[in-house]
Structure formats: C-alpha cells, structure tokens
Design a protein around this motif. Sequence first.
Motif, PDB file in Angstrom:
ATOM      1  N   ASN A   1       0.819  -1.222   0.000  1.00  0.00           N
ATOM      2  CA  ASN A   1       0.000   0.000   0.000  1.00  0.00           C
ATOM      3  C   ASN A   1       0.849   1.268   0.000  1.00  0.00           C
ATOM      4  N   VAL A   2       1.990   1.214  -0.652  1.00  0.00           N
ATOM      5  CA  VAL A   2       2.848   2.402  -0.801  1.00  0.00           C
ATOM      6  C   VAL A   2       2.816   2.813  -2.274  1.00  0.00           C
ATOM      7  N   THR A   3       2.570   4.079  -2.509  1.00  0.00           N
ATOM      8  CA  THR A   3       2.609   4.611  -3.878  1.00  0.00           C
ATOM      9  C   THR A   3       3.679   5.689  -3.960  1.00  0.00           C
ATOM     10  N   ARG A   4       4.308   5.753  -5.115  1.00  0.00           N
ATOM     11  CA  ARG A   4       5.306   6.786  -5.369  1.00  0.00           C
ATOM     12  C   ARG A   4       4.822   7.582  -6.571  1.00  0.00           C
ATOM     13  N   ALA A   5       4.463   8.856  -6.333  1.00  0.00           N
ATOM     14  CA  ALA A   5       3.942   9.731  -7.390  1.00  0.00           C
ATOM     15  C   ALA A   5       2.790   9.071  -8.145  1.00  0.00           C
ATOM     16  N   GLY A   6       1.907   8.419  -7.381  1.00  0.00           N
ATOM     17  CA  GLY A   6       0.726   7.813  -7.980  1.00  0.00           C
ATOM     18  C   GLY A   6       0.915   6.396  -8.492  1.00  0.00           C
ATOM     19  N   THR A   7       2.127   5.865  -8.468  1.00  0.00           N
ATOM     20  CA  THR A   7       2.400   4.507  -8.955  1.00  0.00           C
ATOM     21  C   THR A   7       2.567   3.563  -7.769  1.00  0.00           C
ATOM     22  N   ASP A   8       1.866   2.435  -7.796  1.00  0.00           N
ATOM     23  CA  ASP A   8       1.944   1.460  -6.708  1.00  0.00           C
ATOM     24  C   ASP A   8       3.306   0.761  -6.740  1.00  0.00           C
ATOM     25  N   VAL A   9       4.053   0.889  -5.654  1.00  0.00           N
ATOM     26  CA  VAL A   9       5.359   0.219  -5.565  1.00  0.00           C
ATOM     27  C   VAL A   9       5.375  -0.762  -4.396  1.00  0.00           C
ATOM     28  N   GLY A  10       4.215  -1.002  -3.794  1.00  0.00           N
ATOM     29  CA  GLY A  10       4.153  -1.911  -2.655  1.00  0.00           C
ATOM     30  C   GLY A  10       4.640  -3.299  -3.005  1.00  0.00           C
ATOM     31  N   GLY A  11       5.485  -3.855  -2.140  1.00  0.00           N
ATOM     32  CA  GLY A  11       5.986  -5.207  -2.316  1.00  0.00           C
ATOM     33  C   GLY A  11       7.139  -5.349  -3.289  1.00  0.00           C
TER      34      GLY A  11
END
Length: 270
Positions: free
Chosen positions: A20-30
Amino acid sequence: VRVVGGAIAVRSARAGVLTNVTRAGTDVGGKKRDELVEVVDGMAEDRTSALVTVDRAGRRRAASNGTIGYAVDRDATVEAVWELGRQLNPLLAIGDHARATFDGIAVAPIDGVDEDALRTWADDVSAALTEEPREGRVRFRGSQVQRRDPRPGRRPSVASLEEQARAAFLTPGSDTLDVASEPVAARTTTEDVDTLVRTARRIVSAPVRLRRAGETLTLSPRTLGSLFRVQRRSEGGQVTMRLVIRPGRLRDVIDGDVRARFEVEPREAT
C-alpha cells in the motif's frame, strides 16, 4: 523490549517495499529494491523529459523540465520509499506499518530546481515571445498627413513564467502554461507625434516656387511630401524624431535637366 524485538523481526523478514505504498501515484508496494530503482528511474525520466510549452499570439516556445532546471534525486527517492518501516527507531517503523495497513502511504519524488537555469529559461522565453511596441510616426499620403500614435507592446512576465513552471514540475506529463503578461512601453509618445504632425502640415501647406535666372520650378504639396521621411535617433535612452530630406528622392525631383535650366554662366570680373 517486545516492541523493539517485533520491529527488528519485521524489518529483517520483509524483502520488499511495504504494501500500500505509492510513489507519485504509482503502486510500488511489495517491490524488491532493484524493481523499485527501475520504477523510480522511469518516473524521473518521464518527469524531466516532459515538455513545458508557452504559446503567445501564435508563437511558441517549448522545453523539457530537465532543460529548464528540474531534476529528481533518484537515489534519495529510492531510499525514502525503501526505508519505510525499516527505521532504527521502532516506533517510527511500526507507525509506517500501521499507516500502510490502514491508510496507505504516498511518497512524493524528492526533487529540486536549478534556480539559475529556471531564470535563464524564463528570461529567454520572455524575450522571444515579446510583442514589440509600435512606435509613433507620420507619413505623407499625397498632400495629406497621416499620423500613427505609439502603442505599448506585451511580454510574458518572467515571474509568472517561473511560477507556472514550478507548478508544472509537480504534475506528471507535459503542460502548456497560462502565463500573465506585462506591458512594454513605446519609446515615443503622442506628444512626439503631435510635434511631427505640425511640422509635416507646414511642409505640405502650400506649393514652393524656386526662381532663378528667369526660370521657375514649382514643387507641389504632393511632391514636397514625397521628399521627407521620419528619422528616429536614440540618445541616452531617449528617442527623438524629426522629418529629414530623402537625398535620393530629391535628386529625382531636381534632376540634371532641372539643374541645367537654373545654371548661370559665370561672369568674368572686369
């Protein structure tokens, strides 16, 4: 002790970014670290290559974000995402896990702006897209005097260019800026034109007759008007205007045949 031990266990067990982490709107979780680096590199390339366009009166200037001073700190952005939930402070680490679980965490790119590059770009665009002022003048149409009053020009505001570019840096994709403009004063005034009009009207107010040795040359108001043009001179930042003779046109009007008619044979002294 249990809190610290639990945080250390979670830290060592997790191989990727928190869910559940996004970077500038992009999901980078996991994502694993190398995958995260790839995502951040792509984002940085997209952000710096996006175009900023300024369009004014049919003239356009476009440049990439990177060209005008915007840059993404890729390493710092990767670390900001990767360290979520991995802090040495167990309370911070557990807090990140809780936020990611219940709300999600959005991480903005860590970026910056080269102020000198941004100002240089803004100055260049303002100069390139300036609508120059219209200077005052008079002209002769036959025996009539026509005036043209000065009119200010317009140019994009440097401060507005910088402000709008900064706003564009914060959003993905290319942008066309809505930039405020400011007036550019003409160097001549309506009073300057008034003075020229008075002079011009005197020139064409009546025919001029030249007489010599029994010969007469009549210059009509139309011909007189054709002999003059406006000359502008700049001195110390001030512009002056005056009506001056056109040498070429004068030679056409008073040509060799006319001059021959007015020539007088020299008389010997006695």
